[in-house]
Design an enzyme around this catalytic site. Structure first.
Site, short mmCIF file in Angstrom:
data_model
loop_
_atom_site.label_atom_id
_atom_site.label_comp_id
_atom_site.label_asym_id
_atom_site.label_seq_id
_atom_site.Cartn_x
_atom_site.Cartn_y
_atom_site.Cartn_z
N TYR A 211 -53.34 -15.55 -73.09
CA TYR A 211 -54.39 -14.62 -73.57
C TYR A 211 -54.16 -13.19 -73.06
O TYR A 211 -54.02 -12.25 -73.85
CB TYR A 211 -55.72 -15.19 -73.10
CG TYR A 211 -56.94 -14.33 -73.26
CD1 TYR A 211 -57.18 -13.60 -74.42
CD2 TYR A 211 -57.91 -14.29 -72.25
CE1 TYR A 211 -58.33 -12.84 -74.56
CE2 TYR A 211 -59.06 -13.55 -72.38
CZ TYR A 211 -59.26 -12.81 -73.54
OH TYR A 211 -60.41 -12.07 -73.66
N LYS B 21 -49.80 -23.90 -71.88
CA LYS B 21 -51.09 -23.29 -72.22
C LYS B 21 -50.93 -22.14 -73.22
O LYS B 21 -51.86 -21.81 -73.94
CB LYS B 21 -51.76 -22.73 -70.95
CG LYS B 21 -52.08 -23.78 -69.90
CD LYS B 21 -53.30 -24.56 -70.30
CE LYS B 21 -53.64 -25.62 -69.26
NZ LYS B 21 -54.77 -26.45 -69.67
N PHE C 140 -48.62 -13.97 -64.89
CA PHE C 140 -49.87 -14.51 -65.45
C PHE C 140 -49.87 -16.03 -65.50
O PHE C 140 -50.84 -16.62 -65.98
CB PHE C 140 -50.05 -14.05 -66.90
CG PHE C 140 -50.17 -12.58 -67.08
CD1 PHE C 140 -51.38 -11.95 -66.88
CD2 PHE C 140 -49.08 -11.81 -67.46
CE1 PHE C 140 -51.51 -10.58 -67.07
CE2 PHE C 140 -49.20 -10.45 -67.65
CZ PHE C 140 -50.42 -9.83 -67.44
N ASN D 141 -49.16 -25.97 -59.71
CA ASN D 141 -48.78 -24.90 -60.64
C ASN D 141 -49.02 -23.51 -60.04
O ASN D 141 -48.15 -22.64 -60.08
CB ASN D 141 -49.54 -25.02 -61.95
CG ASN D 141 -49.01 -24.04 -62.98
OD1 ASN D 141 -47.91 -24.20 -63.49
ND2 ASN D 141 -49.75 -22.99 -63.25
N SER E 131 -58.11 -12.95 -58.76
CA SER E 131 -59.39 -13.29 -59.39
C SER E 131 -60.58 -12.94 -58.51
O SER E 131 -60.49 -12.98 -57.27
CB SER E 131 -59.38 -14.80 -59.63
OG SER E 131 -60.66 -15.25 -59.98
N TYR F 160 -59.35 -23.28 -57.72
CA TYR F 160 -58.67 -22.22 -58.49
C TYR F 160 -58.67 -20.90 -57.70
O TYR F 160 -57.63 -20.27 -57.51
CB TYR F 160 -59.37 -22.04 -59.84
CG TYR F 160 -59.03 -20.74 -60.50
CD1 TYR F 160 -57.82 -20.59 -61.18
CD2 TYR F 160 -59.88 -19.65 -60.41
CE1 TYR F 160 -57.49 -19.38 -61.75
CE2 TYR F 160 -59.56 -18.43 -60.97
CZ TYR F 160 -58.35 -18.30 -61.65
OH TYR F 160 -58.03 -17.10 -62.19
N LYS G 260 -55.49 -18.57 -55.75
CA LYS G 260 -55.24 -17.13 -55.93
C LYS G 260 -55.17 -16.43 -54.56
O LYS G 260 -54.32 -15.58 -54.32
CB LYS G 260 -56.33 -16.51 -56.80
CG LYS G 260 -56.29 -17.00 -58.24
CD LYS G 260 -55.04 -16.52 -58.93
CE LYS G 260 -54.91 -16.99 -60.35
NZ LYS G 260 -53.67 -16.53 -61.01
N HIS H 167 -64.41 -21.39 -71.25
CA HIS H 167 -65.07 -20.11 -70.99
C HIS H 167 -66.29 -19.91 -71.88
O HIS H 167 -66.31 -20.30 -73.04
CB HIS H 167 -64.07 -18.96 -71.19
CG HIS H 167 -63.02 -18.93 -70.15
ND1 HIS H 167 -61.69 -18.99 -70.43
CD2 HIS H 167 -63.11 -18.90 -68.80
CE1 HIS H 167 -61.01 -18.97 -69.30
NE2 HIS H 167 -61.85 -18.93 -68.30
N GLY I 107 -68.57 -25.63 -58.25
CA GLY I 107 -67.66 -24.53 -57.94
C GLY I 107 -68.08 -23.19 -58.53
O GLY I 107 -67.30 -22.24 -58.49
N ASP I 108 -69.28 -23.09 -59.10
CA ASP I 108 -69.75 -21.81 -59.64
C ASP I 108 -70.57 -21.06 -58.59
O ASP I 108 -71.57 -21.57 -58.10
CB ASP I 108 -70.66 -22.03 -60.86
CG ASP I 108 -69.88 -22.26 -62.14
OD1 ASP I 108 -68.69 -21.90 -62.18
OD2 ASP I 108 -70.47 -22.80 -63.09
N1 UFG Z 1 -70.92 -21.48 -68.41
C1 UFG Z 1 -71.94 -22.20 -69.00
N2 UFG Z 1 -71.61 -23.03 -70.02
C2 UFG Z 1 -70.35 -23.17 -70.49
C3 UFG Z 1 -69.31 -22.42 -69.88
C4 UFG Z 1 -69.64 -21.58 -68.83
O1 UFG Z 1 -73.11 -22.12 -68.62
O2 UFG Z 1 -70.13 -23.97 -71.40
C5 UFG Z 1 -71.27 -20.57 -67.32
C6 UFG Z 1 -70.54 -20.88 -66.05
O3 UFG Z 1 -71.22 -21.84 -65.30
C7 UFG Z 1 -70.48 -19.51 -65.40
C8 UFG Z 1 -70.42 -18.54 -66.59
O4 UFG Z 1 -70.88 -19.27 -67.70
O5 UFG Z 1 -71.65 -19.27 -64.70
C9 UFG Z 1 -69.03 -18.04 -66.88
O6 UFG Z 1 -68.19 -19.16 -66.93
P1 UFG Z 1 -66.68 -19.09 -67.41
O7 UFG Z 1 -66.13 -20.47 -67.36
O8 UFG Z 1 -66.60 -18.35 -68.69
O9 UFG Z 1 -66.01 -18.17 -66.32
P2 UFG Z 1 -65.98 -18.34 -64.74
O10 UFG Z 1 -66.91 -17.31 -64.21
O11 UFG Z 1 -66.18 -19.71 -64.29
O12 UFG Z 1 -64.48 -18.04 -64.42
C10 UFG Z 1 -63.85 -16.94 -64.96
C11 UFG Z 1 -62.37 -17.23 -65.10
C12 UFG Z 1 -61.73 -17.33 -63.77
C13 UFG Z 1 -62.12 -16.21 -62.88
C14 UFG Z 1 -63.60 -16.04 -62.82
C15 UFG Z 1 -63.98 -14.86 -61.99
O13 UFG Z 1 -62.16 -18.44 -65.79
O14 UFG Z 1 -60.35 -17.29 -64.01
O15 UFG Z 1 -64.08 -15.87 -64.13
O16 UFG Z 1 -65.34 -14.60 -62.09
F1 UFG Z 1 -61.69 -16.42 -61.64
#
Ligand code: UFG
Length: 327
Positions: A11, A35, A73, A92, A117, A140, A144, A187, A281-282
């Protein structure tokens, strides 16, 4: 410059490759296509099929140098998945990166730009600066951080100049050509847009009991073209600064509910949503203070508005409803 882009079929990597070519650089894309998408690689780039863990293939590809720089990347990115399959991510993202960095040193490459990240930080309710406490909430993010630390040693020992660019949430597209197409898609923005396209019945909100105003997680969404531009700027800035660690984000946080609402406005679709359990992990809030990138790279985001970011992603998703698969 002659630049080697590992993960250049992905991407962000494919868009950086296009920008490098547009700026007159010579580019080799090295990608396993596990990927990435072959169709995303610009025709003017040389393409080598290979895994960063495969040192022999890497060496052969780098023999075609000398390369002035490597942009790296080639990583697995799903933070949630990394909490289910830690070994896959360590292998990886850590072993693979070390293989690439060793190959860079062996071939006399002087500069490396690494995709780091926001996931390296401890969540904070105000914008994060680079010196804020490190404390990844998932494997993840930890991978990094491990590579950032390894790069410090390679700099001290081998003089390898590097930029670790800490992306916040990459989003948006460069319609009609390139956009976000992950498999599986995890995402938020692409998932929400798949609901608008009728490919999913609803989007799941992972938890609404976080310590944020509406209870859902807050992130800083940054347009992929702006991220991309920072890589080009970093290549130049490394002449002056041997080590650059910079946040890349807009400094504005949006909750999951606000992102879904924005997508409703842009697409005109109701986008049903259902609150489910938290995803492991969020962190609750990740928002960037990107002052350092502005000062040291001269970086200035051109598309900071979330509506423009979502609109660009929506345009691409409409023209590529099945990602790159149909091409
Ligand atoms: N989320 C939902 N539902 C979904 C998908 C995501 O509620 O179906 C929420 C997640 O819990 C999070 C937010 O939306 O709170 C954003 O989630 P993403 O998966 O889009 O992104 P992340 O924040 O988890 O992670 C992204 C990248 C990582 C990077 C990170 C840094 O995937 O590579 O941002 O903030 F490290």
């Amino acid at each position: 410059m002659k630049v080697f882009v590992a993960g250049g079929a992905g991407y962000i990597g494919s868009i950086v490759t296009q920008q490098l070519l547009d700026a007159g650089h010579q580019v080799t894309v090295y990608d396993s296509l596990i990927k990435g998408h072959r169709q995303a690689v610009p025709a003017a780039a040389k393409f080598v099929l290979g895994d960063i863990l495969d040192r022999a293939t890497l060496d052969l590809a780098l023999d075609d140098g000398p390369y002035d720089a490597i942009i790296h990347f080639a990583a697995f990115i799903e933070a949630g998945l990394s909490m289910q399959q830690p070994g896959v991510f360590f292998r990886n993202n850590v072993a693979g990166s070390l293989s690439l960095i060793d190959a860079a040193v062996a071939h006399g490459v002087r500069k490396l730009v690494f995709s780091s990240s926001a996931g390296v930080y401890v969540s904070k309710d105000s914008p994060l600066v680079e010196d804020d406490p490190i404390g990844p909430a998932n494997v993840y993010g930890h991978t990094k951080r491990m590579i950032e630390e390894a790069l410090m040693w390679y700099n001290r020992i081998h003089g390898l100049r590097f930029a670790a660019l800490r992306y916040f949430n990459a989003a948006g597209a460069t319609p009609p050509t390139r956009g976000e197409a992950h498999d599986p898609e995890t995402h938020l923005i692409p998932l929400v847009l798949q609901v608008a396209l009728g490919q999913r019945s609803r989007v799941f909100i992972f938890g609404d009991d976080y310590p944020t105003p509406d209870g859902t997680c807050i992130r800083d969404y940054v347009h992929v073209l702006d991220l991309s531009q920072a890589h080009i700027l970093a290549l130049g800035a490394l002449d002056e600064h041997p080590v650059l660690i910079c946040n890349l984000g807009n400094g504005a946080g949006y909750s999951v509910k606000e992102v879904i609402d924005t997508a409703r406005q842009i697409t005109g679709h109701s986008i049903p949503a259902k609150v489910v359990e938290r995803r492991r992990g969020d962190g609750p809030i990740l928002v960037a203070d990107a002052s350092r990138a502005r000062a040291l790279l001269g970086w200035e985001p051109q598309i900071p508005d979330l509506r423009d970011i979502v609109a660009s992603a929506w345009a691409w998703h409409q023209s590529h409803p099945h990602g790159y698969d149909a091409e």
